[in-house]
Scaffold this active site. Structure first.
Site, PDB file in Angstrom:
ATOM      1  N   LYS A   1       0.766  -1.343   0.023  1.00 17.36           N
ATOM      2  CA  LYS A   1      -0.125   0.081   0.035  1.00 17.36           C
ATOM      3  C   LYS A   1       0.949   1.282   0.014  1.00 17.36           C
ATOM      4  O   LYS A   1       0.330   2.583  -0.462  1.00 17.36           O
ATOM      5  CB  LYS A   1      -0.999  -0.037   1.017  1.00 17.36           C
ATOM      6  CG  LYS A   1      -2.029  -1.074   1.147  1.00 17.36           C
ATOM      7  CD  LYS A   1      -2.832  -0.956   2.282  1.00 17.36           C
ATOM      8  CE  LYS A   1      -4.200  -2.054   2.092  1.00 17.36           C
ATOM      9  NZ  LYS A   1      -5.250  -1.879   3.141  1.00 17.36           N
TER      10      LYS A   1
ATOM     11  N   GLY B   1      -0.904  -1.299  15.136  1.00 20.54           N
ATOM     12  CA  GLY B   1      -0.337  -1.272  13.673  1.00 20.54           C
ATOM     13  C   GLY B   1      -0.040  -0.041  13.454  1.00 20.54           C
ATOM     14  O   GLY B   1      -0.461   0.881  13.994  1.00 20.54           O
ATOM     15  N   SER B   2       1.090  -0.013  12.609  1.00 18.46           N
ATOM     16  CA  SER B   2       1.412   1.324  11.897  1.00 18.46           C
ATOM     17  C   SER B   2       1.563   1.585  10.525  1.00 18.46           C
ATOM     18  O   SER B   2       2.052   2.311   9.977  1.00 18.46           O
ATOM     19  CB  SER B   2       2.566   1.955  12.664  1.00 18.46           C
ATOM     20  OG  SER B   2       3.653   1.014  12.459  1.00 18.46           O
ATOM     21  N   GLY B   3       0.714   0.159   9.556  1.00 14.11           N
ATOM     22  CA  GLY B   3       1.323   0.164   8.259  1.00 14.11           C
ATOM     23  C   GLY B   3       0.231   0.967   7.535  1.00 14.11           C
ATOM     24  O   GLY B   3      -0.467   1.949   8.183  1.00 14.11           O
ATOM     25  N   GLY B   4       0.057   0.595   6.369  1.00 12.62           N
ATOM     26  CA  GLY B   4      -0.814   1.539   5.252  1.00 12.62           C
ATOM     27  C   GLY B   4      -2.242   1.317   5.826  1.00 12.62           C
ATOM     28  O   GLY B   4      -3.149   2.310   5.932  1.00 12.62           O
ATOM     29  N   MET B   5      -2.876   0.300   6.247  1.00 14.94           N
ATOM     30  CA  MET B   5      -4.188   0.036   6.755  1.00 14.94           C
ATOM     31  C   MET B   5      -4.318   0.836   7.868  1.00 14.94           C
ATOM     32  O   MET B   5      -5.389   1.276   8.319  1.00 14.94           O
ATOM     33  CB  MET B   5      -4.516  -1.442   6.972  1.00 14.94           C
ATOM     34  CG  MET B   5      -5.922  -1.750   7.154  1.00 14.94           C
ATOM     35  SD  MET B   5      -7.061  -1.079   5.785  1.00 14.94           S
ATOM     36  CE  MET B   5      -8.553  -1.362   6.505  1.00 14.94           C
TER      37      MET B   5
END
Length: 280
Positions: A78, A137-141
């Site tokens: 992403k 979490g800390s990614g795209g989602m």
């Protein structure tokens, strides 16, 4: 009616059929069945296929070079596609994360329908914005989730992420706190924006947070769509905690993608049927 995989499909596909795809580290059949169901029901000359790219740069170049109409983008691509597209629309630019690419005559437009889907579901389920919120979490989602939460008035939030390099900046951007774990964090609304609990993964049987922390939550929102009853969702239901599930997210964001690809807006009933078929 179910999409035909035999002679009817062969008769329908021609040189003019438009191709849409998805790109994911762990593809499922959900998007493929969802989109192809609606193509069949609405008599649209499209076909949809899932891929697991080994090189995302080559994959995006293929979208442009082969005239592929659209592409869904899932973890872990992403953010990697950001420098590979031509036009970032507001939903993708604001959170620096892409889940949809639309190819208009070789110009690649990037959107994020995850953001809109999460925002709409928070409203639909009547999530209380006065609750403290914990995003795992800390990614795209996680970016899409956090932006949608702030858009819907959730001002008291914590990003729980082991990666401080991504977790702290995400928290700072939206006025939230960052923590590496749940110590001194109030559960409130919990949102899992990691792959923990996803079928086929190394952590498919795990919870993303400690059991006692989840048990104290007011609402649980798991963005993992496969399976729809993740360990987190099952645990929350067993404890009488209201849930918002990943299969709701994937159906709504897919409907938004479908409209971007085809210019056709399916009805809520068509989306419901396509979603049921995609999980059957």
């Amino acid at each position: 009616m179910p999409w035909g995989y035999g002679e009817e499909m062969l008769e329908r596909i021609s040189k003019d059929t438009r191709l849409c795809i998805s790109m994911s580290g762990r593809p499922s059949n959900i998007g493929t069945r969802f989109h192809n169901y609606l193509y069949e029901e609405l008599d649209l000359d499209f076909v949809y296929k899932a891929f697991a790219p080994v090189n995302i740069e080559d994959a995006v170049a293929g979208i442009r070079g082969l005239g592929i109409r659209g592409a869904g983008v899932s973890m872990p691509f992403k953010e990697a596609v950001l420098p590979l597209v031509d036009v970032l629309h507001d939903s993708a630019r604001a959170i620096e994360s892409v889940n949809t690419i639309v190819n208009d005559d070789g110009v690649l437009h990037a959107y994020n329908t995850d953001y809109q889907a999460v925002s709409d579901l928070l409203v639909e389920h009547g999530a209380d914005s006065a609750l403290p919120v914990t995003v795992v979490g800390s990614g795209g989602m996680a970016k899409a989730v956090t932006a949608a939460l702030r858009h819907n008035g959730f001002t008291d939030g914590t990003i729980v992420a082991r990666n401080e390099d991504t977790g702290r900046p995400l928290a700072r951007k939206y006025g939230y706190e960052w923590r590496a774990d749940t110590r001194d964090v109030a559960p409130g609304l919990i949102v899992n924006a990691t792959p923990i609990g996803m079928a086929g993964g190394a952590e498919s049987g795990d919870l993303p947070l400690p059991h006692d922390f989840v048990a104290a939550a007011s609402t649980v929102f798991d963005v993992v769509a496969v399976p729809p009853d993740t360990p987190l969702v099952r645990f929350a239901r067993e404890h009488g905690i209201p849930v918002i599930t990943g299969d709701e997210v994937i159906a709504l964001q897919a409907a938004l993608q479908f409209e971007l690809y085809t210019g056709v807006t399916p009805t809520r009933e068509q989306v419901r049927r396509a979603s049921e078929y995609s999980r059957s």
